[in-house]
Design a protein around this motif. Structure first.
Motif, PDB file in Angstrom:
ATOM      1  N   GLY A 160      29.529  42.009  52.166  1.00 20.60           N
ATOM      2  CA  GLY A 160      29.843  43.245  52.852  1.00 20.60           C
ATOM      3  C   GLY A 160      31.139  43.847  52.376  1.00 20.60           C
ATOM      4  N   MET A 161      32.119  43.014  52.086  1.00 21.20           N
ATOM      5  CA  MET A 161      33.382  43.563  51.634  1.00 21.20           C
ATOM      6  C   MET A 161      33.298  44.075  50.208  1.00 21.20           C
ATOM      7  SD  MET A 161      35.471  43.735  54.075  1.00 21.20           S
ATOM      8  CE  MET A 161      33.981  44.246  54.939  1.00 21.20           C
ATOM      9  N   ILE A 162      32.341  43.565  49.446  1.00 28.12           N
ATOM     10  CA  ILE A 162      32.143  44.178  48.142  1.00 28.12           C
ATOM     11  C   ILE A 162      31.679  45.601  48.345  1.00 28.12           C
ATOM     12  CG2 ILE A 162      29.760  43.955  47.314  1.00 28.12           C
ATOM     13  CD1 ILE A 162      30.744  42.606  44.950  1.00 28.12           C
ATOM     14  N   ALA A 163      30.908  45.804  49.405  1.00 26.36           N
ATOM     15  CA  ALA A 163      30.468  47.155  49.728  1.00 26.36           C
ATOM     16  C   ALA A 163      31.668  48.008  50.076  1.00 26.36           C
ATOM     17  CB  ALA A 163      29.501  47.114  50.896  1.00 26.36           C
ATOM     18  N   GLY A 213      42.807  34.660  33.270  1.00 28.63           N
ATOM     19  CA  GLY A 213      41.754  35.624  33.520  1.00 28.63           C
ATOM     20  C   GLY A 213      41.110  35.393  34.872  1.00 28.63           C
ATOM     21  N   ALA A 214      39.900  35.932  35.022  1.00 27.22           N
ATOM     22  CA  ALA A 214      39.243  35.837  36.326  1.00 27.22           C
ATOM     23  C   ALA A 214      37.731  35.875  36.185  1.00 27.22           C
ATOM     24  CB  ALA A 214      39.700  36.971  37.234  1.00 27.22           C
ATOM     25  N   LEU A 215      37.089  35.118  37.047  1.00 30.16           N
ATOM     26  CA  LEU A 215      35.640  35.158  37.216  1.00 30.16           C
ATOM     27  C   LEU A 215      35.373  35.911  38.510  1.00 30.16           C
ATOM     28  CD1 LEU A 215      35.169  31.395  36.448  1.00 30.16           C
ATOM     29  CD2 LEU A 215      34.111  33.190  35.081  1.00 30.16           C
ATOM     30  N   GLY A 216      34.509  36.925  38.462  1.00 30.93           N
ATOM     31  CA  GLY A 216      34.214  37.702  39.654  1.00 30.93           C
ATOM     32  C   GLY A 216      32.800  38.238  39.607  1.00 30.93           C
ATOM     33  N   ALA A 251      34.438  36.242  44.703  1.00 29.83           N
ATOM     34  CA  ALA A 251      33.321  37.167  44.883  1.00 29.83           C
ATOM     35  C   ALA A 251      33.766  38.616  44.738  1.00 29.83           C
ATOM     36  CB  ALA A 251      32.685  36.964  46.248  1.00 29.83           C
ATOM     37  N   THR A 252      35.056  38.840  44.703  1.00 33.52           N
ATOM     38  CA  THR A 252      35.588  40.173  44.451  1.00 33.52           C
ATOM     39  C   THR A 252      35.046  40.698  43.122  1.00 33.52           C
ATOM     40  OG1 THR A 252      37.617  39.826  45.722  1.00 33.52           O
ATOM     41  CG2 THR A 252      37.750  41.380  43.906  1.00 33.52           C
ATOM     42  N   PRO A 253      34.805  41.991  43.001  1.00 39.06           N
ATOM     43  CA  PRO A 253      34.336  42.553  41.728  1.00 39.06           C
ATOM     44  C   PRO A 253      35.212  42.116  40.562  1.00 39.06           C
ATOM     45  CG  PRO A 253      34.257  44.205  43.429  1.00 39.06           C
ATOM     46  CD  PRO A 253      34.943  43.024  44.042  1.00 39.06           C
ATOM     47  N   VAL A 254      34.580  41.820  39.452  1.00 37.55           N
ATOM     48  CA  VAL A 254      35.298  41.226  38.327  1.00 37.55           C
ATOM     49  C   VAL A 254      36.442  42.111  37.844  1.00 37.55           C
ATOM     50  CG1 VAL A 254      33.731  42.134  36.537  1.00 37.55           C
ATOM     51  CG2 VAL A 254      35.003  39.997  36.138  1.00 37.55           C
TER      52      VAL A 254
END
Length: 313
Positions: free
Chosen positions: A300-303, A191-194, A174-177
Motif C-alpha cells: 500500500g505504501m508503494i501506492a 547500492g540497493a535492492l528494491g 520493498a521501497t521502489p528501487v
C-alpha cells in the motif's frame, strides 16, 4: 460436508496460488538484483576506470544487506516520500489515508491472491505515464527534506563497519528501487535492492516486474545478487527489524535483528541471533504499531509513495 473431490480442488488451488506467489517472488528478486548490479557497475565505470573487483582491500566474497524501514530509517521510507508528494499536490491526504487503511486490511486478512492483484493494480495506476527521471528528481528532494534526519546513527555505523572491512553493503527494501538507490547513495553504501516497476523508454508502464520486494522476494533478491557478484552467502550478514524478513535473514551466515518487532525478537533469541536496539524507550513504543505497517506496508505504501497520480486526466 465437502466431498473428497472438493477438498482436493481446494488443496490444488492453494498449491497453485503458492506456486504462483513463489514464481512472482523469484521474478521480483531477479529483477531487483539485475537493477542493483547494473547500477553498481555503471556507477563504478563512470567514477573510476579501475574494475570494481580490483579495488585494493576489497573483500570480494562477503557483504552486508540492510532492511530500510525501522532498521536503517525510522518509519517507512516510502511513507515519507508520500508525504513529500502530497505536499507537492500530487495526491490528497485522503488518498494517503486510504492507501494505509487498505494495507492494514491486506496485512490482517492475509495475502489473498485476488486482493494482492487489486492492490498492485491500484498502486501502479498512479505511476503509469510518469517518467523515471521525474521520480528520481522528486526522490532526491524529498530525501533531503524528510528522510535524512530519520536515519538511525547506530545502524549506519554497523553498515560503515562493513565498508571499512572492505565489504560491499546493499539496502534491501520493498521501497521502489529508484528511491532505494537514492537512499543508498546518500548514505555512501554500495547500492540497493528494491521493488522494480516496468518502464518503456524511461516512462513507467504501470506494471510491476514480478512482485513487491517483500518476504521471500527479498531472499530471492539477495541470492540472485550473490550469484552475480560471486558472494559466499555464508560469509554475508543481514539486518532487519521485522519477522517478515526471516527468509532474508535465513539465507546468510550471520543474521542480526535491529530494532526488532516482538516476533522477530523471539525468533532471534531462539536462533541465537544478535539483537541491537537503537530506539529510545519512547520511540520503541511509538514504532511498535507502525512496524506492523512499516516493513509490512510495502504494497500500500508503494501506492502512496512510489506512485503519483495526475490531478487532471
Amino acid at each position: 460436508m465437502p466431498s473428497r473431490k472438493g477438498r482436493t480442488t481446494v488443496r490444488f488451488g492453494r498449491a497453485g496460488r503458492s506456486r504462483e506467489a513463489a514464481a512472482r517472488a523469484e521474478l521480483a528478486g531477479e529483477a531487483s538484483a539485475e537493477a542493483a548490479y547494473q547500477a553498481e557497475h555503471a556507477e563504478a565505470e563512470d567514477s573510476d576506470p579501475t574494475p570494481l573487483r580490483l579495488t585494493p582491500g576489497a573483500d570480494l566474497t562477503a557483504a552486508a544487506f540492510f532492511d530500510v524501514d525501522n532498521t536503517m530509517m525510522q518509519g517507512a521510507s516510502v511513507f515519507h516520500f508520500a508525504r513529500g508528494l502530497a505536499a507537492r499536490k500530487f495526491f490528497t491526504t485522503g488518498d494517503l489515508v486510504r492507501f494505509a487503511f487498505r494495507q492494514v486490511k491486506f496485512r490482517v486478512s492475509g495475502e489473498d491472491l485476488d486482493d494482492a492483484s487489486d492492490a498492485r493494480e491500484e498502486a501502479l495506476s498512479f505511476v503509469a505515464g510518469r517518467s523515471v527521471a521525474q521520480i528520481v528528481s522528486l526522490g532526491e528532494e524529498i530525501y533531503d527534506e524528510l528522510m535524512a534526519d530519520k536515519i538511525y546513527p547506530g545502524t549506519l555505523e554497523l553498515a560503515r563497519r562493513h565498508l571499512d572491512a572492505g565489504q560491499r553493503v546493499w539496502l534491501v527494501t520493498a521501497t521502489p528501487v529508484e528511491l532505494a538507490q537514492i537512499i543508498g547513495r546518500r548514505l555512501g553504501l554500495t547500492g540497493a535492492l528494491g521493488t522494480v516497476a516496468e518502464n518503456e523508454d524511461g516512462v513507467y508502464t504501470g506494471r510491476l516486474v514480478g512482485e513487491l520486494l517483500h518476504g521471500k522476494a527479498k531472499a530471492a533478491a539477495v541470492r540472485a545478487l550473490a550469484a552475480r557478484e560471486g558472494l559466499d552467502l555464508r560469509r554475508c550478514t543481514a539486518y532487519s527489524d521485522s519477522v517478515n524478513d526471516v527468509p532474508m535473514l535465513s539465507v546468510v551466515g550471520t543474521a542480526v535483528a535491529v530494532n526488532p518487532d516482538g516476533q522477530l525478537r523471539d525468533v532471534a533469541r531462539r536462533r541465537h541471533w544478535q539483537i541491537h536496539d537503537y530506539r529510545s524507550g519512547r520511540k520503541a513504543a511509538k514504532i511498535g504499531v507502525p512496524s506492523v505497517l512499516g516493513a509490512g506496508a510495502v504494497g500500500g505504501m508503494i501506492a502512496a509513495g512510489f506512485a503519483v497520480r495526475r490531478k487532471m486526466r
